[in-house]
Every structure is written in structure tokens, then in C-alpha cells.
Design an enzyme around this catalytic site. Structure first.
Site, PDB file in Angstrom:
ATOM      1  CG  ASP A 177      16.979  55.552  84.066  1.00  0.00           C
ATOM      2  OD1 ASP A 177      17.015  54.367  83.621  1.00  0.00           O
ATOM      3  OD2 ASP A 177      16.159  56.170  84.237  1.00  0.00           O
ATOM      4  CG  PHE A 235      23.400  37.917  72.791  1.00  0.00           C
ATOM      5  CD1 PHE A 235      22.588  38.048  72.557  1.00  0.00           C
ATOM      6  CD2 PHE A 235      24.780  38.137  72.702  1.00  0.00           C
ATOM      7  CE1 PHE A 235      22.590  38.309  71.161  1.00  0.00           C
ATOM      8  CE2 PHE A 235      25.475  38.845  70.940  1.00  0.00           C
ATOM      9  CZ  PHE A 235      23.879  38.695  70.752  1.00  0.00           C
ATOM     10  CD  GLU A 295      15.091  40.219  83.661  1.00  0.00           C
ATOM     11  OE1 GLU A 295      14.399  39.981  84.684  1.00  0.00           O
ATOM     12  OE2 GLU A 295      14.755  40.958  82.669  1.00  0.00           O
ATOM     13  CB  CYS A 335      13.831  39.697  76.650  1.00  0.00           C
ATOM     14  SG  CYS A 335      14.339  41.089  77.826  1.00  0.00           S
ATOM     15  CE  LYS A 355      15.999  35.288  84.325  1.00  0.00           C
ATOM     16  NZ  LYS A 355      17.004  34.721  83.040  1.00  0.00           N
TER      17      LYS A 355
HETATM   18  C1  UGA Z   1      16.166  36.093  77.481  1.00  0.00           C
HETATM   19  C2  UGA Z   1      17.531  35.638  76.908  1.00  0.00           C
HETATM   20  O1  UGA Z   1      17.607  34.182  77.250  1.00  0.00           O
HETATM   21  C3  UGA Z   1      18.753  36.387  76.994  1.00  0.00           C
HETATM   22  O2  UGA Z   1      19.894  35.865  76.129  1.00  0.00           O
HETATM   23  C4  UGA Z   1      18.769  37.745  76.255  1.00  0.00           C
HETATM   24  O3  UGA Z   1      19.328  38.977  76.328  1.00  0.00           O
HETATM   25  C5  UGA Z   1      17.343  38.403  77.321  1.00  0.00           C
HETATM   26  O4  UGA Z   1      16.312  37.563  76.543  1.00  0.00           O
HETATM   27  C6  UGA Z   1      16.936  40.213  77.055  1.00  0.00           C
HETATM   28  O5  UGA Z   1      16.566  40.026  75.891  1.00  0.00           O
HETATM   29  O6  UGA Z   1      17.590  40.854  76.929  1.00  0.00           O
HETATM   30  P1  UGA Z   1      15.566  36.206  80.082  1.00  0.00           P
HETATM   31  O7  UGA Z   1      14.390  37.531  79.427  1.00  0.00           O
HETATM   32  O8  UGA Z   1      16.602  36.680  81.224  1.00  0.00           O
HETATM   33  O9  UGA Z   1      16.840  36.127  78.842  1.00  0.00           O
HETATM   34  O10 UGA Z   1      15.534  35.268  80.147  1.00  0.00           O
HETATM   35  P2  UGA Z   1      15.181  33.975  80.276  1.00  0.00           P
HETATM   36  O11 UGA Z   1      15.977  32.768  80.474  1.00  0.00           O
HETATM   37  O12 UGA Z   1      15.650  33.304  78.156  1.00  0.00           O
HETATM   38  O13 UGA Z   1      13.712  32.602  80.485  1.00  0.00           O
HETATM   39  C7  UGA Z   1      13.021  32.826  79.649  1.00  0.00           C
HETATM   40  C8  UGA Z   1      11.642  32.998  80.111  1.00  0.00           C
HETATM   41  O14 UGA Z   1      11.391  31.582  79.760  1.00  0.00           O
HETATM   42  C9  UGA Z   1      11.482  32.800  81.310  1.00  0.00           C
HETATM   43  O15 UGA Z   1      10.107  32.817  82.231  1.00  0.00           O
HETATM   44  C10 UGA Z   1      11.544  30.814  81.624  1.00  0.00           C
HETATM   45  O16 UGA Z   1      10.874  30.309  83.150  1.00  0.00           O
HETATM   46  C11 UGA Z   1      11.289  30.151  80.360  1.00  0.00           C
HETATM   47  N1  UGA Z   1      12.105  29.127  80.580  1.00  0.00           N
HETATM   48  C12 UGA Z   1      13.115  28.946  79.903  1.00  0.00           C
HETATM   49  C13 UGA Z   1      11.130  27.985  79.862  1.00  0.00           C
HETATM   50  O17 UGA Z   1       9.847  27.937  79.943  1.00  0.00           O
HETATM   51  N2  UGA Z   1      11.986  26.940  80.544  1.00  0.00           N
HETATM   52  C14 UGA Z   1      13.248  26.470  79.978  1.00  0.00           C
HETATM   53  O18 UGA Z   1      13.864  25.269  79.587  1.00  0.00           O
HETATM   54  C15 UGA Z   1      14.063  27.544  80.084  1.00  0.00           C
END
Ligand code: UGA
Length: 437
Positions: free
Chosen positions: A30, A149, A152, A264, A327
Site C-alpha cells: 500500500d 462480496f 464490513e 459501497c 453500520k
Molecule cells: C455491501 C454489500 O452488502 C457487500 O456484499 C459488498 O461486498 C460491499 O457492499 C462492497 O461493495 O464492497 P457493506 O457496505 O459492508 O457491504 O454493508 P451492508 O451490510 O450492505 O450495509 C449497507 C448499508 O445498508 C448500511 O448502512 C446498513 O445500515 C444499511 N441497511 C442494511 C439497511 O438500512 N437496512 C437493511 O435491511 C440492511
């Protein structure tokens, strides 16, 4: 196998450590010296559950090292590109500067037969463009697009036990020489039955953006239902429970609240729309504009509800915000809805105190004008209203009776719909959820 991992952020640092755990000899590279110093000392430069333990465990084996020198990639058979693709400033499109420079930088160190594996989320067409560049320099090297996929907060287990592998190779064929090499890298997971799909470059790139767009759409769908529930006096959490019992719909990612954020989903749907426009297929994705708009409206709605809860004015009201990360189980504040709401409230005259178990340092760098307090009770002292914006377990487990002694006024706004409304009301609180009566 000897592996190099270029980019040691939320994706690359975890990937490097997990590849070493699987028995490979790994060098993480990095440009950020601070990050490399931390990782070399087996310390995680950001909060990710299980990462620090894993770093310590694999560092002891001598199979994992970190450096800022790209020349260290020489001699590795497989090179993973794990750098960021943020949103371009002032545009919807993705900024490919880091992916391009990592690939160009690698060219002098490639040997015949090497595999370059892209894991970053990129606009469709990137892999073929980079593949041509690589082949011009080293005709016997191959580029695979192998999207990641991981979520976090679950990054270590998602990397070690993924749902599926997608290999995008130039000719889309199982017989492509890159397939066998990548199979060897992932042999442990494959032996445990993880499915893998071999496809062409553009399909592999699209799998990732399509998956994130679907997830974003699911969240915005339920948040649109929350708007309707509010108008009709219905309860969106019960509605989600009921529709989620249909296998075809499923209950996951149907939690209504202040919407999605992070590094993301928001930028990926925007970059997807921008790329569709370049390809002349923008109509196919106009619905994502609505998905984005519904998501952003949740933040405005939260500010309006806070004002209502504070008797119509935010001026001089002391508001405590529980949660800064986008989150729980993460210290990532990129496009965090919680922080964006906190900043709006402050701009509209409220005196805002933000607390979070892990994300305060990152939050303070991004929004230095907000007041931060690590201790939940201290943060809530004399509050006129409390807003739960990131659903950390410790906030979900707050005792409404004990918490009542700390604040000035018993008002709570549950931005994630995770509290038991009946219990909080029984303890004397004015409770408001999103899309709930
Ligand atoms: C997301 C995808 O879920 C992963 O599969 C992907 O690899 C990643 O992006 C990426 O592109 O690298 P992530 O950003 O870690 O992962 O978080 P998520 O768990 O998807 O949550 C995203 C947002 O949605 C958070 O702010 C969470 O609070 C919100 N969320 C999630 C809701 O508001 N309601 C839900 O029911 C679920």
C-alpha cells in the site's frame, strides 16, 4: 502460493491476512506508510472484528509481510488488486485512478504465467481495457475479474467462507489457464463446497454492481413502504416480517430506517447509472435514481421527525446521537447516514453530541464541527432528545428505566427500528420509529 495484494484498506488488509491463513505466502502493498507500519506490527489500521487476532496469528507463521514498495510484487504468481474506486468528485462515475495506477505499477514486475486478479468494484469494461494493457506488456500474463462480496463487520468470515466465487476470464471458458491457478488459491474454500462460476470479464464486473444495486433497491423498497406506513398509520416492521416469510422475498435487507450508506452501495449505484449512460443503456437503470432519492429522503425525514419531537424547533435543543458508523461492527463513516443527519441537525441550530463505540476518531476527521463523547451516559446527559442512528448492540440493549435518569426529556427517535417501542413507552418515553405508528 506466492501472492501479492495491492491496496490494504478494508478489502485488501483482510484479503491479505485471509490468504496467509489459507497457507499462502503473502505480501501486502500500500502507498500509505502509516497503514503499512500498523499492519507490519500486526495491528489493524481500522476496526474489523477478528482482523487483529488473525493478523497476529498469521504474522507468527512468517507467511505475511507488508511494504510500501511495489517491487515486492515481483516473484508472486498471483497479484490481487484491492484498491478503492471512490465516486469521482462532482460526478456520479467511479474514479479509476487507483485501479489504473496499481495495474500500471505492476507491469514491470510481471513474469510469464502471472495472474492479475481484480477484486475492486469497477465499471463494466474496465477488465477488458486493463487486460489488453497487460497483454501488451506480458503476453503470457492473464487478468481475472474476481469481485469481492464481503460485508464490513463480517469481512474475515465472508472472505474465508464466501457464498460464491465468480471468475471473469477473457474468453469466459472453464478451460482458461487462469481458472486452475485461481482454483489453487481458493482450494480450501472450494473443497468445502463453495460454488464458483466462470464467466467473461463484463459479466463478472456486472455481477458485483448488480448485486449491490439489488441490495440497495431492497432497502429503498422497504423504506418507501415505511413512507406509506407513516401515511396510513401502519407498522413497517410487521409488514417486513410478513412479506419476508415468503421465500421468494426473504426477510434479510428489509430493515426500514435511515437507509443505506458506506463506501459501497451509494457510490456503486451512482457509478452504475453513469456507466449505463455511457453504454447508451441509461433507461435500464433510471429506477436506481429513485432508489437513491428514497434513500436520501430518509435522512431529511429523520431531521423533520427530530424537529417534531422537539416541539417544532431545533434551535438550542440538546440532541444526543447514538452511532456514527454507517453500520454496527465497523468504524467506517464514509457516507454514514448517522453523521449526515447529525450534521444537518447541528446546521439547523441543535446542539449535537455524537457517541459511538468505534467510529469517533474517523467521524471527528470528517465532521470536526460536531461534538463527540465516547461514553454513552455522558453523551446523553441533559439531552432534550436521543436519536439511535447506528444499531450497535449496546444501544439496542439500553435500559429505558436507567437511561431515563440521565437525559432531560424522555424522547427517543429510533432510526433503525430496533428498540422495543412498548417497553420504552412503558418506561415513560415518547418513542418514535420510522414507518411505525
Ligand atoms: C455491501 C454489500 O452488502 C457487500 O456484499 C459488498 O461486498 C460491499 O457492499 C462492497 O461493495 O464492497 P457493506 O457496505 O459492508 O457491504 O454493508 P451492508 O451490510 O450492505 O450495509 C449497507 C448499508 O445498508 C448500511 O448502512 C446498513 O445500515 C444499511 N441497511 C442494511 C439497511 O438500512 N437496512 C437493511 O435491511 C440492511
Amino acid at each position: 502460493m506466492r501472492i501479492s495484494v495491492i491496496g490494504c484498506g478494508y478489502l485488501g488488509a483482510v484479503h491479505a491476512a485471509c490468504m496467509a491463513k489459507l497457507g499462502h505466502e503473502v505480501v501486502g502493498i500500500d502507498v500509505d506508510e502509516r497503514k503499512i507500519a500498523e499492519l507490519s506490527a500486526a495491528r489493524a489500521p481500522f476496526f474489523e472484528p477478528g482482523l487483529e487476532d488473525l493478523l497476529r496469528e498469521v504474522q507468527e507463521t512468517g507467511r505475511l509481510s507488508f511494504t510500501t514498495d511495489l517491487a515486492a510484487a515481483e516473484g508472486s504468481a498471483v497479484h490481487f488488486i484491492c484498491v478503492g474506486t471512490p465516486q469521482k468528485k462532482g460526478e456520479n462515475a467511479a474514479d479509476l485512478t487507483y485501479v489504473d495506477s496499481a495495474t500500471f505499477g505492476l507491469l514491470p514486475y510481471l513474469s510469464p504465467g502471472d495472474l492479475i486478479v481484480g477484486k475492486s468494484t469497477v465499471p463494466v469494461g474496465t477488465a477488458t481495457r486493463l487486460s489488453n494493457l497487460i497483454q501488451a506488456q506480458e503476453p503470457d500474463a492473464h487478468l481475472v475479474w474476481n469481485p469481492e462480496f464481503l460485508r464490513e463487520g463480517h469481512a474475515v468470515s465472508d472472505t474465508l467462507h464466501p457464498d460464491r466465487f465468480v471468475y471473469g476470464v477473457a474468453n469466459g471458458s472453464e478451460e482458461h489457464p487462469a481458472v486452475a491457478i485461481l482454483d489453487e488459491v481458493y482450494s480450501t474454500s472450494l473443497a468445502l463446497g463453495t460454488p464458483r462460476l466462470v464467466t467473461d470479464h463484463p459479466t463478472a464486473e456486472l455481477v458485483k454492481t448488480a448485486a449491490n444495486s439489488f441490495l440497495a433497491t431492497k432497502i429503498s423498497f422497504i423504506n418507501a413502504m415505511a413512507e406509506l406506513c407513516e401515511a396510513a398509520g401502519a407498522d413497517v416492521t410487521r409488514l417486513a416480517d410478513a412479506i419476508g416469510m415468503d421465500d421468494r422475498i426473504g426477510r434479510k435487507f428489509l430493515n426500514a430506517g435511515i437507509g443505506f450508506g458506506g463506501g459501497c452501495l451509494p457510490k456503486d449505484i451512482r457509478a452504475f447509472m453513469a456507466r449505463a449512460g455511457e453504454l447508451g443503456a441509461d433507461q435500464a437503470l433510471t429506477f436506481l435514481r429513485e432508489v437513491d432519492a428514497i434513500n436520501m429522503r430518509r435522512r431529511t425525514r429523520m431531521v423533520e421527525l427530530s424537529r417534531e419531537l422537539c416541539d417544532g424547533s431545533l434551535m438550542g435543543k440538546r440532541i444526543t446521537v447514538l452511532g456514527a458508523a454507517f453500520k454496527p461492527e465497523s468504524d467506517d463513516v464514509r457516507d454514514s447516514p448517522a453523521l449526515s443527519i447529525a450534521a444537518q441537525l447541528q446546521l439547523q441550530g441543535a446542539i449535537v453530541t455524537v457517541t459511538d463505540p468505534k467510529a469517533l476518531a474517523n467521524a471527528a476527521r470528517r465532521f470536526p464541527e460536531l461534538h463527540y463523547e465516547p461514553d454513552t451516559d455522558k453523551a446523553a446527559e441533559r439531552a432534550d432528545a436521543v436519536l439511535l442512528l447506528t444499531e450497535w448492540k449496546e444501544y439496542q440493549n439500553l435500559d429505558p428505566y436507567e437511561f431515563a435518569h440521565i437525559v432531560s426529556s424522555l424522547r427517543i427517535l429510533d432510526g433503525r427500528n430496533v428498540l422495543d417501542a412498548t417497553k420504552w413507552r412503558a418506561a415513560g418515553w415518547t418513542y418514535r420509529g420510522l414507518g411505525r405508528p
